[in-house]
Design a protein around this motif. Structure first.
Motif, PDB file in Angstrom:
ATOM      1  N   CYS A 109       0.931  -1.202   0.130  1.00  0.00           N
ATOM      2  CA  CYS A 109       0.025   0.014   0.066  1.00  0.00           C
ATOM      3  C   CYS A 109       0.870   1.232   0.110  1.00  0.00           C
ATOM      4  CB  CYS A 109      -0.822  -0.058   1.059  1.00  0.00           C
ATOM      5  SG  CYS A 109      -2.087   1.462   1.164  1.00  0.00           S
ATOM      6  N   SER A 124      -1.040  -7.258   3.179  1.00  0.00           N
ATOM      7  CA  SER A 124      -1.655  -6.394   2.320  1.00  0.00           C
ATOM      8  C   SER A 124      -2.581  -7.222   1.528  1.00  0.00           C
ATOM      9  CB  SER A 124      -0.677  -6.088   1.318  1.00  0.00           C
ATOM     10  OG  SER A 124      -0.373  -6.777   0.316  1.00  0.00           O
ATOM     11  N   CYS A 135      -7.129  -0.478  -1.153  1.00  0.00           N
ATOM     12  CA  CYS A 135      -6.634  -1.148   0.028  1.00  0.00           C
ATOM     13  C   CYS A 135      -7.847  -1.560   0.523  1.00  0.00           C
ATOM     14  CB  CYS A 135      -5.558  -0.434   0.647  1.00  0.00           C
ATOM     15  SG  CYS A 135      -4.990  -1.148   2.291  1.00  0.00           S
TER      16      CYS A 135
END
Length: 153
Positions: A109, A124, A135
């Motif tokens: 991210c 992530s 995200c």
């Protein structure tokens, strides 16, 4: 052989990623973790003529089949790509990439305040949108710089 034919030798065993968006071959190599020190035999064609795309890139990797995670990330930068599995010089399996609904653990991210970039043991996770990725944790949207978010660690 005509001037428009690709002049790259066949591979015995491995993967051919064809119909890559022109100019993205080096990003494909980054996704696959291939660099000068990786020791893999690779052929790359950049901006070669294509009836379907106008021009395209192509990457041939000897002795390696791609993981589904690698294919998922490739689909974000090369949505028209096809994956050809080669054994003894013959294509034994061919399929087009499909964009997944989410990509986990292979991108970072860009939001430096996101929980995934801190010292937390959080993998992530990105939702795949029509025009980028988001995200799951901080809602940061990435559109044009997806290759820069590849987590090659």
């Amino acid at each position: 052989m005509s001037d428009r034919e690709l002049r790259v030798s066949k591979i015995r065993n491995g993967t051919v990623v064809d119909h890559i968006t022109a100019g993205q071959a080096l990003n494909v190599l980054a996704i696959l973790g291939i660099d000068a020190d990786s020791g893999e035999t690779v052929s790359v064609g950049m901006r070669v003529p294509s009836d379907r795309l106008g021009s395209k890139d192509i990457v041939k990797v000897e002795g390696r089949e791609l993981s589904q995670d690698e294919v998922d990330v490739l689909s974000l930068i090369a949505p028209a790509a096809s994956i050809n599995i080669v054994q003894e010089f013959d294509v034994v399996k061919k399929h087009r990439v499909e964009r997944p609904e989410e990509v986990v653990g292979v991108l970072s991210c860009p939001n430096r305040h996101c929980i995934t970039t801190e010292d937390e043991p959080v993998e992530s996770r990105f939702d795949v949108l029509d025009d980028g990725i988001r995200c799951t944790y901080c809602d940061t949207i990435v559109r044009d710089s997806i290759p820069e978010q590849i987590d090659v660690a």
